[in-house]
Design a protein around this motif. Structure first.
Motif, mmCIF file in Angstrom:
data_model
loop_
_atom_site.group_PDB
_atom_site.id
_atom_site.type_symbol
_atom_site.label_atom_id
_atom_site.label_comp_id
_atom_site.label_asym_id
_atom_site.label_seq_id
_atom_site.Cartn_x
_atom_site.Cartn_y
_atom_site.Cartn_z
ATOM 1 N N ILE A 36 -31.007 -73.754 -69.874
ATOM 2 C CA ILE A 36 -31.745 -72.692 -70.549
ATOM 3 C C ILE A 36 -32.787 -73.277 -71.497
ATOM 4 O O ILE A 36 -33.915 -72.788 -71.569
ATOM 5 N N ALA A 37 -32.433 -74.347 -72.194
ATOM 6 C CA ALA A 37 -33.401 -74.977 -73.106
ATOM 7 C C ALA A 37 -34.589 -75.542 -72.335
ATOM 8 O O ALA A 37 -35.740 -75.382 -72.745
ATOM 9 N N ARG A 38 -34.323 -76.183 -71.229
ATOM 10 C CA ARG A 38 -35.385 -76.774 -70.413
ATOM 11 C C ARG A 38 -36.306 -75.690 -69.852
ATOM 12 O O ARG A 38 -37.505 -75.884 -69.723
ATOM 13 N N SER A 39 -35.760 -74.540 -69.550
ATOM 14 C CA SER A 39 -36.569 -73.455 -68.990
ATOM 15 C C SER A 39 -37.428 -72.761 -70.049
ATOM 16 O O SER A 39 -38.329 -72.015 -69.703
ATOM 17 N N GLU A 40 -37.120 -72.998 -71.317
ATOM 18 C CA GLU A 40 -37.827 -72.348 -72.427
ATOM 19 C C GLU A 40 -37.810 -70.832 -72.253
ATOM 20 O O GLU A 40 -38.818 -70.150 -72.416
ATOM 21 N N LEU A 41 -36.648 -70.311 -71.954
ATOM 22 C CA LEU A 41 -36.459 -68.886 -71.715
ATOM 23 C C LEU A 41 -36.875 -68.065 -72.933
ATOM 24 O O LEU A 41 -36.408 -68.302 -74.039
ATOM 25 N N ALA A 42 -37.744 -67.114 -72.726
ATOM 26 C CA ALA A 42 -38.192 -66.215 -73.789
ATOM 27 C C ALA A 42 -37.223 -65.039 -73.867
ATOM 28 O O ALA A 42 -37.514 -63.928 -73.435
ATOM 29 N N TYR A 43 -36.048 -65.282 -74.408
ATOM 30 C CA TYR A 43 -34.979 -64.289 -74.412
ATOM 31 C C TYR A 43 -35.299 -63.073 -75.267
ATOM 32 O O TYR A 43 -34.731 -62.010 -75.069
ATOM 33 N N GLN A 44 -36.213 -63.203 -76.213
ATOM 34 C CA GLN A 44 -36.539 -62.072 -77.084
ATOM 35 C C GLN A 44 -37.187 -60.928 -76.320
ATOM 36 O O GLN A 44 -37.179 -59.793 -76.778
ATOM 37 N N THR A 45 -37.773 -61.204 -75.173
ATOM 38 C CA THR A 45 -38.519 -60.178 -74.435
ATOM 39 C C THR A 45 -37.854 -59.764 -73.131
ATOM 40 O O THR A 45 -38.484 -59.129 -72.297
ATOM 41 N N LEU A 46 -36.604 -60.106 -72.947
ATOM 42 C CA LEU A 46 -35.933 -59.789 -71.680
ATOM 43 C C LEU A 46 -35.675 -58.293 -71.537
ATOM 44 O O LEU A 46 -35.179 -57.650 -72.463
ATOM 45 N N PRO A 47 -35.984 -57.736 -70.368
ATOM 46 C CA PRO A 47 -35.594 -56.349 -70.095
ATOM 47 C C PRO A 47 -34.066 -56.247 -70.005
ATOM 48 O O PRO A 47 -33.374 -57.239 -69.769
ATOM 49 N N ALA A 48 -33.551 -55.050 -70.178
ATOM 50 C CA ALA A 48 -32.100 -54.826 -70.223
ATOM 51 C C ALA A 48 -31.391 -55.348 -68.982
ATOM 52 O O ALA A 48 -30.300 -55.921 -69.081
ATOM 53 N N ASP A 49 -31.974 -55.183 -67.798
ATOM 54 C CA ASP A 49 -31.272 -55.633 -66.588
ATOM 55 C C ASP A 49 -31.177 -57.152 -66.528
ATOM 56 O O ASP A 49 -30.185 -57.698 -66.042
ATOM 57 N N VAL A 55 -25.875 -62.218 -69.375
ATOM 58 C CA VAL A 55 -24.561 -62.053 -70.016
ATOM 59 C C VAL A 55 -23.464 -62.019 -68.946
ATOM 60 O O VAL A 55 -22.395 -62.606 -69.124
ATOM 61 N N GLY A 56 -23.742 -61.365 -67.827
ATOM 62 C CA GLY A 56 -22.778 -61.360 -66.718
ATOM 63 C C GLY A 56 -22.498 -62.763 -66.208
ATOM 64 O O GLY A 56 -21.353 -63.108 -65.893
ATOM 65 N N TYR A 57 -23.545 -63.585 -66.126
ATOM 66 C CA TYR A 57 -23.371 -64.973 -65.694
ATOM 67 C C TYR A 57 -22.407 -65.700 -66.641
ATOM 68 O O TYR A 57 -21.473 -66.357 -66.192
ATOM 69 N N PHE A 58 -22.642 -65.579 -67.951
ATOM 70 C CA PHE A 58 -21.766 -66.250 -68.919
ATOM 71 C C PHE A 58 -20.326 -65.746 -68.783
ATOM 72 O O PHE A 58 -19.380 -66.528 -68.805
ATOM 73 N N ARG A 93 -28.655 -62.992 -82.497
ATOM 74 C CA ARG A 93 -27.313 -62.410 -82.532
ATOM 75 C C ARG A 93 -27.308 -60.887 -82.396
ATOM 76 O O ARG A 93 -26.397 -60.317 -81.844
ATOM 77 N N THR A 94 -28.310 -60.221 -82.916
ATOM 78 C CA THR A 94 -28.272 -58.763 -82.911
ATOM 79 C C THR A 94 -28.661 -58.154 -81.584
ATOM 80 O O THR A 94 -28.351 -57.016 -81.322
ATOM 81 N N SER A 95 -29.327 -58.889 -80.715
ATOM 82 C CA SER A 95 -29.774 -58.288 -79.464
ATOM 83 C C SER A 95 -28.762 -58.478 -78.340
ATOM 84 O O SER A 95 -28.045 -57.562 -77.984
ATOM 85 N N LEU A 96 -28.699 -59.673 -77.798
ATOM 86 C CA LEU A 96 -27.856 -59.892 -76.625
ATOM 87 C C LEU A 96 -26.384 -59.596 -76.876
ATOM 88 O O LEU A 96 -25.763 -58.879 -76.107
ATOM 89 N N MET A 104 -23.841 -51.787 -69.868
ATOM 90 C CA MET A 104 -24.163 -53.121 -69.359
ATOM 91 C C MET A 104 -23.062 -53.626 -68.444
ATOM 92 O O MET A 104 -23.333 -54.121 -67.358
ATOM 93 N N LEU A 105 -21.826 -53.491 -68.877
ATOM 94 C CA LEU A 105 -20.705 -54.012 -68.096
ATOM 95 C C LEU A 105 -20.589 -53.357 -66.723
ATOM 96 O O LEU A 105 -20.103 -53.989 -65.783
ATOM 97 N N ASN A 106 -21.034 -52.134 -66.598
ATOM 98 C CA ASN A 106 -20.948 -51.420 -65.330
ATOM 99 C C ASN A 106 -22.231 -51.491 -64.512
ATOM 100 O O ASN A 106 -22.315 -50.881 -63.452
#
Length: 157
Positions: A36-49, A55-58, A93-96, A104-106
């Motif tokens: 994830i660090a190498r990909s420089e994922l812009a997690y702040q802008t991720l759509p809900a899906d 999160v499902g992966y984790f 912490r407050t978003s994901l 989300m779980l369903n």
């Protein structure tokens, strides 16, 4: 942006389940943070899906470890998932971590992420190697939110 996995220390007031969840989270985080660090994922802008898929992966990755440790019928996998999110995205912490709810779980995206994570978790449990499902997810679904060239280099190496 990313925090290195912390050392797992026992906390005297901590329940056995929470201590176990911390250990599982440390394992999953240490195996996924580099990608994830190498990909420089812009997690702040991720759509809900996409959040749900990540999160499902984790969550899916935590499950085979729990099975290997004979952890049944507890909230350890869910607690470990939340801890993984907090370890990998400490500034978010407050978003994901707080967006994990029944919707989300369903969701289909959560289920797909969970299956991918379960495959990587099972591979880790049986061989000690991390799998490529996270890389494949980043390449196929997260193109607009990460440095695609760095992820592609990892999948072809």
């Amino acid at each position: 942006m990313f925090q290195q996995p912390y050392q797992v220390h026992e906390v005297p007031q901590e329940t056995r389940e929470l201590a176990t969840a911390r250990k599982i989270a440390a394992i999953v985080a240490s195996l996924t943070i580099p990608t994830i660090a190498r990909s420089e994922l812009a997690y702040q802008t991720l759509p809900a899906d996409l959040e749900a898929k990540l999160v499902g992966y984790f969550h899916g990755f935590c499950m085979p470890i729990c099975a290997a440790w004979d952890i049944d019928g507890t909230d350890v996998p869910a607690e470990a998932t939340g801890l993984v999110v907090n370890l990998i995205f400490p500034e978010n912490r407050t978003s994901l971590s707080h967006s994990v709810d029944s919707v989300m779980l369903n969701s289909e995206a959560f289920g797909k992420g969970m299956e991918a994570g379960r495959r990587d978790g099972e591979l880790y449990r049986t061989t000690g190697r991390k799998g490529t499902a996270l890389l494949q997810i980043l390449v196929s679904d997260f193109r607009g939110f990460c440095d695609y060239s760095k992820v592609t280099a990892d999948t072809t190496a």
